[in-house]
Structure formats: structure tokens, C-alpha cells
Design a protein around this motif. Structure first.
Motif, PDB file in Angstrom:
ATOM      1  N   PHE A  39      -2.674  -2.199   3.427  1.00 54.28           N
ATOM      2  CA  PHE A  39      -1.287  -1.763   3.616  1.00 54.28           C
ATOM      3  C   PHE A  39      -1.193  -0.258   3.851  1.00 54.28           C
ATOM      4  N   PHE A  40      -1.859   0.538   3.031  1.00 54.72           N
ATOM      5  CA  PHE A  40      -1.769   1.995   3.156  1.00 54.72           C
ATOM      6  C   PHE A  40      -2.471   2.498   4.421  1.00 54.72           C
ATOM      7  N   ASN A  41      -3.511   1.806   4.862  1.00 56.61           N
ATOM      8  CA  ASN A  41      -4.149   2.183   6.137  1.00 56.61           C
ATOM      9  C   ASN A  41      -3.184   1.967   7.294  1.00 56.61           C
ATOM     10  N   TRP A  42      -2.419   0.882   7.208  1.00 55.72           N
ATOM     11  CA  TRP A  42      -1.394   0.641   8.226  1.00 55.72           C
ATOM     12  C   TRP A  42      -0.347   1.754   8.212  1.00 55.72           C
ATOM     13  N   CYS A  43       0.020   2.207   7.021  1.00 59.21           N
ATOM     14  CA  CYS A  43       0.992   3.299   6.898  1.00 59.21           C
ATOM     15  C   CYS A  43       0.462   4.577   7.545  1.00 59.21           C
ATOM     16  N   ILE A  44      -0.828   4.824   7.410  1.00 55.68           N
ATOM     17  CA  ILE A  44      -1.444   6.001   8.024  1.00 55.68           C
ATOM     18  C   ILE A  44      -1.417   5.878   9.541  1.00 55.68           C
ATOM     19  N   ARG A  45      -1.775   4.707  10.055  1.00 55.07           N
ATOM     20  CA  ARG A  45      -1.776   4.505  11.506  1.00 55.07           C
ATOM     21  C   ARG A  45      -0.392   4.671  12.111  1.00 55.07           C
ATOM     22  N   ASN A  46       0.630   4.358  11.324  1.00 55.90           N
ATOM     23  CA  ASN A  46       2.010   4.488  11.795  1.00 55.90           C
ATOM     24  C   ASN A  46       2.641   5.810  11.375  1.00 55.90           C
ATOM     25  N   GLU A  47       1.809   6.733  10.881  1.00 50.05           N
ATOM     26  CA  GLU A  47       2.223   8.104  10.546  1.00 50.05           C
ATOM     27  C   GLU A  47       3.268   8.148   9.428  1.00 50.05           C
ATOM     28  N   PHE A  48       3.222   7.154   8.532  1.00 55.65           N
ATOM     29  CA  PHE A  48       4.059   7.196   7.345  1.00 55.65           C
ATOM     30  C   PHE A  48       3.370   7.992   6.238  1.00 55.65           C
ATOM     31  N   LEU A  49       2.035   7.991   6.275  1.00 55.30           N
ATOM     32  CA  LEU A  49       1.228   8.713   5.297  1.00 55.30           C
ATOM     33  C   LEU A  49       0.114   9.466   6.011  1.00 55.30           C
ATOM     34  N   THR A  50      -0.470  10.443   5.314  1.00 53.55           N
ATOM     35  CA  THR A  50      -1.605  11.177   5.868  1.00 53.55           C
ATOM     36  C   THR A  50      -2.918  10.799   5.191  1.00 53.55           C
ATOM     37  N   LYS A  51      -2.833  10.185   4.015  1.00 56.40           N
ATOM     38  CA  LYS A  51      -4.046   9.761   3.333  1.00 56.40           C
ATOM     39  C   LYS A  51      -3.766   8.506   2.508  1.00 56.40           C
ATOM     40  N   ASN A  52      -4.818   7.754   2.239  1.00 60.37           N
ATOM     41  CA  ASN A  52      -4.700   6.487   1.523  1.00 60.37           C
ATOM     42  C   ASN A  52      -4.918   6.710   0.030  1.00 60.37           C
ATOM     43  N   PRO A  53      -3.908   6.456  -0.803  1.00 57.29           N
ATOM     44  CA  PRO A  53      -4.068   6.665  -2.251  1.00 57.29           C
ATOM     45  C   PRO A  53      -5.113   5.753  -2.881  1.00 57.29           C
ATOM     46  N   CYS A  54      -5.443   4.640  -2.215  1.00 55.15           N
ATOM     47  CA  CYS A  54      -6.445   3.726  -2.765  1.00 55.15           C
ATOM     48  C   CYS A  54      -7.861   4.276  -2.637  1.00 55.15           C
ATOM     49  N   SER A  55      -8.042   5.289  -1.798  1.00 52.00           N
ATOM     50  CA  SER A  55      -9.387   5.827  -1.588  1.00 52.00           C
ATOM     51  C   SER A  55      -9.954   6.446  -2.859  1.00 52.00           C
ATOM     52  N   ALA A  56      -9.082   6.827  -3.784  1.00 52.05           N
ATOM     53  CA  ALA A  56      -9.544   7.434  -5.037  1.00 52.05           C
ATOM     54  C   ALA A  56      -9.505   6.451  -6.203  1.00 52.05           C
ATOM     55  N   VAL A  57      -9.268   5.167  -5.913  1.00 53.61           N
ATOM     56  CA  VAL A  57      -9.209   4.150  -6.961  1.00 53.61           C
ATOM     57  C   VAL A  57     -10.534   3.382  -6.972  1.00 53.61           C
ATOM     58  N   GLU A  58     -11.219   3.397  -8.093  1.00 49.95           N
ATOM     59  CA  GLU A  58     -12.499   2.705  -8.202  1.00 49.95           C
ATOM     60  C   GLU A  58     -12.289   1.203  -8.388  1.00 49.95           C
ATOM     61  N   LYS A  59     -13.080   0.433  -7.669  1.00 49.54           N
ATOM     62  CA  LYS A  59     -13.011  -1.017  -7.826  1.00 49.54           C
ATOM     63  C   LYS A  59     -13.779  -1.425  -9.080  1.00 49.54           C
ATOM     64  N   PRO A  60     -13.233  -2.362  -9.861  1.00 47.86           N
ATOM     65  CA  PRO A  60     -13.931  -2.807 -11.083  1.00 47.86           C
ATOM     66  C   PRO A  60     -15.257  -3.475 -10.753  1.00 47.86           C
ATOM     67  N   VAL A  61     -16.201  -3.340 -11.657  1.00 50.49           N
ATOM     68  CA  VAL A  61     -17.520  -3.919 -11.469  1.00 50.49           C
ATOM     69  C   VAL A  61     -17.464  -5.417 -11.763  1.00 50.49           C
ATOM     70  N   MET A  62     -18.054  -6.202 -10.880  1.00 52.08           N
ATOM     71  CA  MET A  62     -18.100  -7.646 -11.077  1.00 52.08           C
ATOM     72  C   MET A  62     -19.328  -7.998 -11.914  1.00 52.08           C
TER      73      MET A  62
END
Length: 335
Positions: free
Chosen positions: A138-161
Motif C-alpha cells: 500500500f505505501f509503495n503505491w502511495c509513493i508511486r502516486n506521489e502521496f508519500l516520499t518514503k515507505n514507513p514500513c521500511s523501518a519495521v522489522e518482520k517477526p522471526v518465524m
């Protein structure tokens, strides 16, 4: 800010440029300079900071809200022809996110906020990983449409499986759930019987099952419901055939979640997310001893999925007991 800076002279014409400004413009600049100085930063830094965080995407000049951007994103995905199952998955995740943060400006969504969203709900590690992926989409789509300049999820660590075998229902658990459904809410018996003995995916396939999907000897899973976007046929085993004859599949029941939880609570059986599908895969493999057949029945696009996620050690006696559960058993006679 850059356009403004480009029009400001850097030579001795500063006085001339200043005099060409309106009185209001001069007053605004002076006030802004004083306000910035109070907080210990320059006017240029203040302008750059505002430019970084302000929302320029709304034609009205008002910051675009999270809920509005989500609606635009989902509409774009539908127009693109994304599979219905994928749309439902995105609607589920983003709907929950919008419920909590839909009123906020899109630009104010931070990694900390996303972390709070994920931590505030009792989701398994695998579920949180999927939700992070959907939010990233979703946030990558927002960047492509110039709603955002960076993706806030890029700094969120995925939990270890943690690599551990999936939990499954015991034969007695299956009997108890079916017995309770017969007693409490008979309309849900097909939901539990098909879930256990056909292994349909609970959200995209089982919850949308209709009478026309049940053929003489197979259950047809249409491509728009299937995770792999392929139509498949699941064999109706003899015991499931008996269940379907006594408790045939009807139209998708209303208020399914609430009614299902009522059956589970009364049964006293510990509910396992995706447990019916996991049980089907494990008991099917143990009983028929054919990994290719089991994978085909479950609709796996990769054979290793069965061994990575669904294989569990089950005795031949338990496997036989599972596939022998039918409405004619004595334990169901008084239900």
C-alpha cells in the motif's frame, strides 16, 4: 521552498527584491523568522521540514487522510484486475488499519505507529509478516502516486518465524466440534465438516462455499477463490459424503464469525487458526501416503509447501479414526 529560494537574489539586489515584496509578505517572513529563532532553528530549516512532511497530494490543499488513500489504492487494484482473493486480503488488513488510524494524515504514519498497530493485536508471527507485506504494498503505491516520499514500513522489522510443526485437532477434538455444532447451530455443520474433511482455506474458500460448488464426488474451488488463482477439485471422501447428505451445504451463513465462536466456546475445544486445513493435510498424508495427491487436493503451487507447513506425525490408527468420523457414529446419535 526550492522555487522560492531560486527567486531570492544572492547579490546586492537584496534590498531591491525586498522592496518589491508586499507588506504582508514582508510581515510574514519577519514573523516566521522570529518564531523559528525562538526554537533555535533557521527559517530555511523550518521551510524544508514543512516541505518534507506536508501533504501536497490533495487538490483542496488539505492533507489526505489514511482512509481516503486506502480507498484510492483499493479502487486502483480492482481496476487493474487483481484477483478477488487478493482484494479481500488487502481489504481485511487495510480495513483494520483504517479503523484505528483512518482519520490521520497519511504523512503522519510512522514506523512507530505501524509497530503499535501490529503489537496491539494478538497476531501470530506469520500473520504479522503478511500484514507488513500488505502495508508495504500500500505505501509503495502511495509513493508511486506521489502521496508519500518514503515507505514507513521500511523501518519495521518482520517477526522471526519459528520453524515448528503446525498444530492440528485431535480426532476427539473434531468429534466434539461437530457434536457441538449439531446441537448449537446445525447450519454450521457443513462449515466444520468441509473444513475438516476437504481442507478448504477458511477465509477465501470455505466461507464462500455455495451449493453449486458441491458436485457428485468433488468440491469445485473456483480460481477467484483459490490462493493460486487456479480452479481445483477436492475429492469428497466417503465420510464427508455422509456429512453432506445429512447436512448439505447451503448459502454462506450470515454472522458466521460470531456463530462460529459460539460453537467453539461451548465445545471447550482449543481453537487453532487454520487448524482445520492443517488437520486435513496431516491426516490425509498419513492415511493415503501420497504427498502428490495431498498437495493437489490442497491446491499447493509448490510441493514443498506440504512438508514445510502441514506435515505432522500421526499414527495410522488416528488417521483411520479421523477418516471414519461420520454422522452415524454413536456419539452423534443424541445430538
Amino acid at each position: 521552498a526550492e522555487d522560492f529560494a531560486g527567486r531570492v537574489p544572492v547579490s546586492g539586489d537584496m534590498d531591491k527584491w525586498w522592496m518589491q515584496l508586499s507588506f504582508k509578505a514582508q510581515t510574514d517572513i519577519a514573523s516566521a523568522y522570529s518564531e523559528a529563532a525562538k526554537h533555535g532553528f533557521s527559517l530555511v530549516k523550518a521551510v524544508h521540514s514543512y516541505s518534507e512532511h506536508a501533504d501536497w497530494s490533495s487538490s483542496s490543499g488539505n492533507p489526505i487522510k489514511v482512509s481516503d488513500s486506502i480507498q484510492r489504492f483499493l479502487s486502483a487494484k480492482k481496476e487493474k484486475g487483481l484477483r478477488r482473493r487478493s482484494i479481500l486480503s488487502l481489504e481485511s488488513v487495510l480495513g483494520m488499519f483504517s479503523l484505528e488510524y483512518g482519520h490521520q494524515s497519511l504523512r503522519k504514519v510512522s514506523p512507530k505507529l505501524i509497530h503499535s498497530f501490529l503489537k496491539g493485536n494478538d497476531w501470530a508471527a506469520g500473520t504479522r509478516r503478511r500484514y507488513i507485506s500488505d502495508l508495504t504494498n500500500f505505501f509503495n503505491w502511495c509513493i508511486r502516486n506521489e502521496f508519500l516520499t518514503k515507505n514507513p514500513c521500511s523501518a519495521v522489522e518482520k517477526p522471526v518465524m519459528i520453524d515448528s510443526p503446525p498444530e492440528i485437532f485431535s480426532v476427539e477434538d473434531v468429534r466434539q466440534l461437530l457434536k457441538t455444532a449439531i446441537t448449537v447451530d446445525a447450519e454450521l455443520v457443513p462449515y466444520f465438516s468441509v473444513g475438516m474433511f476437504a481442507g478448504l482455506r477458511p477465509n477465501s474458500e470455505l466461507e464462500h462455499l455455495k451449493p453449486d460448488d458441491v458436485k457428485n464426488v468433488v468440491i469445485e474451488v473456483n480460481s477467484f477463490k483459490s490462493k493460486s488463482a487456479r480452479r481445483r477439485f477436492v475429492s469428497i471422501q466417503p465420510n464427508l459424503n455422509k456429512w453432506l447428505k445429512k447436512y448439505p451445504v447451503g448459502m454462506p451463513p450470515r454472522n458466521l464469525r460470531r456463530r462460529k465462536e459460539a460453537v467453539i466456546d461451548i465445545s471447550k475445544v482449543k481453537w487453532i487458526p487454520d487448524g482445520m486445513r492443517h488437520s486435513f493435510g496431516s491426516y490425509h498424508l498419513a492415511h493415503f501416503q501420497d504427498s502428490g495427491k495431498t498437495s493437489l487436493e490442497m491446491g499447493h503451487s509448490k510441493p514443498e509447501t506440504l512438508f514445510n507447513h502441514y506435515r505432522e506425525r500421526i499414527s495410522s490408527q488416528d488417521a483411520k479414526g479421523f477418516w471414519s468420523i461420520s454422522p452415524s457414529d454413536s456419539c452423534f446419535s443424541n445430538s
